[in-house]
Write a protein that holds these residues in place. Sequence first.
Motif, PDB file in Angstrom:
ATOM      1  N   LYS A 594      17.526 -43.304   4.826  1.00 47.43           N
ATOM      2  CA  LYS A 594      16.686 -44.341   3.536  1.00 47.43           C
ATOM      3  C   LYS A 594      15.274 -43.901   4.012  1.00 47.43           C
ATOM      4  CE  LYS A 594      20.341 -48.022   3.576  1.00 47.43           C
ATOM      5  NZ  LYS A 594      20.447 -49.348   4.496  1.00 47.43           N
ATOM      6  N   MET A 595      14.975 -43.276   4.859  1.00 48.07           N
ATOM      7  CA  MET A 595      13.152 -43.804   5.281  1.00 48.07           C
ATOM      8  C   MET A 595      13.743 -41.955   4.330  1.00 48.07           C
ATOM      9  SD  MET A 595      12.686 -44.938   9.361  1.00 48.07           S
ATOM     10  CE  MET A 595      10.754 -44.497   8.995  1.00 48.07           C
ATOM     11  N   ASP A 596      13.837 -41.271   4.138  1.00 51.16           N
ATOM     12  CA  ASP A 596      13.694 -39.545   3.864  1.00 51.16           C
ATOM     13  C   ASP A 596      13.819 -39.890   2.597  1.00 51.16           C
ATOM     14  OD1 ASP A 596      13.347 -38.520   6.792  1.00 51.16           O
ATOM     15  OD2 ASP A 596      15.374 -38.342   6.815  1.00 51.16           O
ATOM     16  N   GLY A 597      14.302 -41.280   1.808  1.00 58.37           N
ATOM     17  CA  GLY A 597      14.608 -41.502   0.040  1.00 58.37           C
ATOM     18  C   GLY A 597      15.551 -41.287  -0.185  1.00 58.37           C
ATOM     19  N   ALA A 598      16.350 -40.958   1.097  1.00 58.46           N
ATOM     20  CA  ALA A 598      17.966 -40.862   0.778  1.00 58.46           C
ATOM     21  C   ALA A 598      18.791 -42.728  -0.768  1.00 58.46           C
ATOM     22  CB  ALA A 598      18.874 -40.689   1.131  1.00 58.46           C
ATOM     23  N   SER A 599      18.753 -42.969  -1.255  1.00 61.98           N
ATOM     24  CA  SER A 599      19.985 -44.070  -2.433  1.00 61.98           C
ATOM     25  C   SER A 599      21.168 -44.165  -1.445  1.00 61.98           C
ATOM     26  CB  SER A 599      20.328 -43.476  -3.170  1.00 61.98           C
ATOM     27  OG  SER A 599      21.319 -42.488  -3.715  1.00 61.98           O
ATOM     28  N   GLU A 600      21.597 -45.316  -1.673  1.00 67.10           N
ATOM     29  CA  GLU A 600      22.638 -45.832  -1.147  1.00 67.10           C
ATOM     30  C   GLU A 600      23.894 -44.904  -0.620  1.00 67.10           C
ATOM     31  OE1 GLU A 600      23.268 -48.355   1.228  1.00 67.10           O
ATOM     32  OE2 GLU A 600      21.140 -49.414   0.717  1.00 67.10           O
ATOM     33  N   SER A 601      23.756 -44.463  -2.611  1.00 65.91           N
ATOM     34  CA  SER A 601      24.826 -43.247  -2.376  1.00 65.91           C
ATOM     35  C   SER A 601      24.690 -42.259  -2.429  1.00 65.91           C
ATOM     36  CB  SER A 601      25.694 -43.553  -3.862  1.00 65.91           C
ATOM     37  OG  SER A 601      24.135 -42.386  -4.055  1.00 65.91           O
ATOM     38  N   GLN A 602      23.678 -41.901  -2.011  1.00 69.72           N
ATOM     39  CA  GLN A 602      23.707 -40.711  -0.935  1.00 69.72           C
ATOM     40  C   GLN A 602      23.508 -40.684   0.504  1.00 69.72           C
ATOM     41  OE1 GLN A 602      19.489 -39.831  -2.335  1.00 69.72           O
ATOM     42  NE2 GLN A 602      20.114 -38.205  -3.659  1.00 69.72           N
ATOM     43  N   VAL A 603      23.085 -41.878   0.801  1.00 65.43           N
ATOM     44  CA  VAL A 603      23.514 -42.467   2.342  1.00 65.43           C
ATOM     45  C   VAL A 603      25.232 -42.060   2.387  1.00 65.43           C
ATOM     46  CG1 VAL A 603      24.074 -44.348   4.244  1.00 65.43           C
ATOM     47  CG2 VAL A 603      21.456 -43.089   2.727  1.00 65.43           C
ATOM     48  N   PHE A 604      26.182 -42.813   1.733  1.00 65.71           N
ATOM     49  CA  PHE A 604      27.240 -43.217   2.470  1.00 65.71           C
ATOM     50  C   PHE A 604      28.064 -41.600   2.089  1.00 65.71           C
ATOM     51  CE2 PHE A 604      31.299 -43.328   0.335  1.00 65.71           C
ATOM     52  CZ  PHE A 604      31.874 -44.060   1.614  1.00 65.71           C
ATOM     53  N   TRP A 605      27.670 -40.775   1.159  1.00 66.00           N
ATOM     54  CA  TRP A 605      28.363 -39.706   1.345  1.00 66.00           C
ATOM     55  C   TRP A 605      27.662 -38.668   1.517  1.00 66.00           C
ATOM     56  CZ3 TRP A 605      32.864 -39.144  -2.361  1.00 66.00           C
ATOM     57  CH2 TRP A 605      33.164 -40.825  -2.954  1.00 66.00           C
ATOM     58  N   ARG A 606      26.065 -38.589   2.231  1.00 72.84           N
ATOM     59  CA  ARG A 606      26.226 -37.084   3.115  1.00 72.84           C
ATOM     60  C   ARG A 606      25.587 -37.544   4.764  1.00 72.84           C
ATOM     61  NH1 ARG A 606      21.908 -33.801  -0.766  1.00 72.84           N
ATOM     62  NH2 ARG A 606      23.407 -34.599  -3.006  1.00 72.84           N
ATOM     63  N   VAL A 607      25.994 -38.475   5.161  1.00 71.83           N
ATOM     64  CA  VAL A 607      25.691 -39.203   6.062  1.00 71.83           C
ATOM     65  C   VAL A 607      26.898 -40.522   7.144  1.00 71.83           C
ATOM     66  CG1 VAL A 607      24.198 -41.404   8.052  1.00 71.83           C
ATOM     67  CG2 VAL A 607      23.007 -39.628   5.649  1.00 71.83           C
ATOM     68  N   THR A 608      27.426 -41.437   5.543  1.00 67.92           N
ATOM     69  CA  THR A 608      28.792 -41.519   6.012  1.00 67.92           C
ATOM     70  C   THR A 608      29.857 -41.339   6.254  1.00 67.92           C
ATOM     71  OG1 THR A 608      27.603 -44.322   5.721  1.00 67.92           O
ATOM     72  CG2 THR A 608      29.991 -43.962   5.900  1.00 67.92           C
ATOM     73  N   MET A 609      30.373 -40.527   5.256  1.00 64.81           N
ATOM     74  CA  MET A 609      30.918 -39.816   5.256  1.00 64.81           C
ATOM     75  C   MET A 609      31.989 -38.923   6.312  1.00 64.81           C
ATOM     76  SD  MET A 609      33.766 -41.022   2.733  1.00 64.81           S
ATOM     77  CE  MET A 609      34.295 -39.247   2.352  1.00 64.81           C
ATOM     78  N   PRO A 610      30.847 -38.047   6.333  1.00 61.48           N
ATOM     79  CA  PRO A 610      31.120 -37.245   7.617  1.00 61.48           C
ATOM     80  C   PRO A 610      31.219 -37.794   8.910  1.00 61.48           C
ATOM     81  CG  PRO A 610      29.530 -36.026   6.071  1.00 61.48           C
ATOM     82  CD  PRO A 610      29.127 -37.563   6.060  1.00 61.48           C
ATOM     83  N   GLN A 611      30.937 -39.236   8.793  1.00 65.95           N
ATOM     84  CA  GLN A 611      30.887 -39.411  10.322  1.00 65.95           C
ATOM     85  C   GLN A 611      32.356 -39.776  10.637  1.00 65.95           C
ATOM     86  OE1 GLN A 611      29.048 -39.750  13.620  1.00 65.95           O
ATOM     87  NE2 GLN A 611      27.250 -38.247  12.100  1.00 65.95           N
ATOM     88  N   ILE A 612      32.915 -40.135   9.428  1.00 66.39           N
ATOM     89  CA  ILE A 612      34.229 -40.887   9.270  1.00 66.39           C
ATOM     90  C   ILE A 612      35.193 -39.928   9.102  1.00 66.39           C
ATOM     91  CG2 ILE A 612      33.245 -43.276   9.185  1.00 66.39           C
ATOM     92  CD1 ILE A 612      34.338 -43.472   6.045  1.00 66.39           C
ATOM     93  N   ALA A 613      35.115 -38.468   8.485  1.00 65.56           N
ATOM     94  CA  ALA A 613      35.941 -37.956   8.377  1.00 65.56           C
ATOM     95  C   ALA A 613      36.896 -37.949   9.410  1.00 65.56           C
ATOM     96  CB  ALA A 613      35.546 -36.648   7.580  1.00 65.56           C
TER      97      ALA A 613
END
Length: 691
Positions: A594-613
Amino acid sequence: MTVTDDRSTEPASPDAPIAKQVAIGDAEATMRGRRFSADAAFRAAVLVALLAFLGFYVGAGSMVTTLLKVAVAFAISAALFIGANKLFDQAYPRWTVFNTMLGGVIGFTVFLLLDGNRLLRELSPRPWLWAVVGAAALAAVMFLLSAPRQQLARLPLAVAGFCGFGVLTAFATDETVHPGLDWAALLIGTAIGVFVVGGIGMMRGGSAGAEKGAIGGAALGWLIGAWGGADLGAGSVGEALIATVVPAALIGLRIGLGAEVGPTRRRAIDKKARSWIFLVPALTFIAAGLVIPLLRTIYLSFRNDDGSENVGLVNYEDIFTNKNSFNLDNWSAFLTSRLFWIAIGMVGLGIIVGVVSGRRTRQAFEKGEASLAPIFIGLFLISCAVLSTVRGTIFNNIWWVVVVTTLSTAIGLGVAVLADRSKGENIAKSLIFLPMAISFVGAGIIWRFMYIARPESDEQTGVLNSLWVWLGQISTSGAGKAVAVAALALMALGLVLLVRRGLRTKQNTLAGISLGLLLVAGYLIYRFIGPGLGGFTTNEEGVTSSRTILFLQEGPFNNMWLMVVLIWIQSGFAMVILSAAIKAVPTELTEAAKMDGASESQVFWRVTMPQIAPTIGVVVTTLIVTVMKVFDIVKVTTSGDFDTQVVANEMFTRAFGQSKDGLGAALAVVLFVAIIPVMYLNIRRMQRARI
């Protein structure tokens, strides 16, 4: 003026605090005693009341019998546990005694099982006398093998001793079970045993392990081929000798080739045996409840309907050539399906969005929610379009796997994300998880009442048909139609605002979902204004009447309505597991994004999803196994009629409804083989996660 105090001015005794504490302790002990007495009296009263209730409704005689059975079972279990420990206590100090006792236990168990299943000749008292004979015979063999230390002396003694045990077993078997040997099955079974067990031995111990494993596998394969592939009762004593002496000789050869067991090995046996003493009872129940029935089912799958003759692969051929199981006659019909072309359009839309977005990021294709979501939805709809045209039991099962697994995982993930850290999180998750407490049979009954359709002239009691007919009444009413259109128009306006907001804030997920709902609202407005919506029909004279939907009878999408039941149940399971995985994602990662400017959807798809894959993989494989075994829902709702049959229900119908044991067993084997790859992937994933 002097003020005096009439209280004693003598200094307090140093023992006074101690005395006070002792007094307090005595008082507390007294109170505890009283409480204990009250608690004990209450518990005794409850116990007496319970015993009186059981004695009145169950009967004193039945209670005493049950208690005696429990006591006997407990005593036998304790005796076996203590006896096993005492047996292995002899492994290190008294190797000969240990070998003799072990041989006696094995011989006793083998002959007890054979005689208990009426496979041995009549010998009174049965079955204990044959068990004692078997114990004495094998104990003598193992006693003789304990004496010589040189392999040259032990090898012929082992082969001769076990051959003698095989001869005893052959002559002990009853004439009604003498095997009529099928030499082809015998040789095939032996070859498979050598290949499988020898291969395992090579992986564990190299060439030496392969040699010993091949001998043991040959003995096992010979036994299976001689007895499992034979016509029992059609053989002679000579064939019984061949069926028992050869594997016994191979076992003796395997034992005779083993190295001398020294003190170090004996101590290791003594130590390792303790864990096996605890494991063997559980493994025994697993073998009795899973392994032996599996082997029996595989054996029956090669037999005819009543299991009297070997028919080879006829049952499997019937499965894959029967039109009710595997029908590709109408496979090309999906090309004319509207669902298929809508799906193609969604896939094309996703590709276009990905390519256009990629130009801004200097990539050939931008992998984001705006591009991948339409592609995945389109592929899902394509699979539904194809599987709705290829029919049969096997394709129905595949359709169940695709739809239920995909939608249960998607719904569970969506609820887990939307409810995460919200005010009503616990309530929302509880409502979604609640159906998990309902059995498949209960859920099938509930949804059968939801789908039920009464005659069109009667009042509808099924929830969905009641709603459908009500929509038809609104659609044919001027005032009702106006209210419905106005409400949908307001909803569409709100969705337009949400789409605009999502595009402005770069929340592509919000914009995409809102756009999809906007299209649905627009379609409903069109139906209300145009041809109408709901359960009604108008005849040539202009008279309007109700029209119901036969959810469970009209194919092929009646299968989809059945899948809704399992999705309703399993979405809660997926939600709970995935919600825990999402909460386990480190907040440092999401905050940094988020500090790098990612939106909520970008955080979910590019950060959360790889973690919970990995967790999603576990959920998917678990759901696949559950769906492939689905039986109760289909049995309760349609019983497999109206082209809704699945493999598990087909197996039940063939085996227990039509008494076709061979075909039912073959269907069970097909289902088992289909599940093996999924289980293998799940096990491998867990092993990698452990590393």
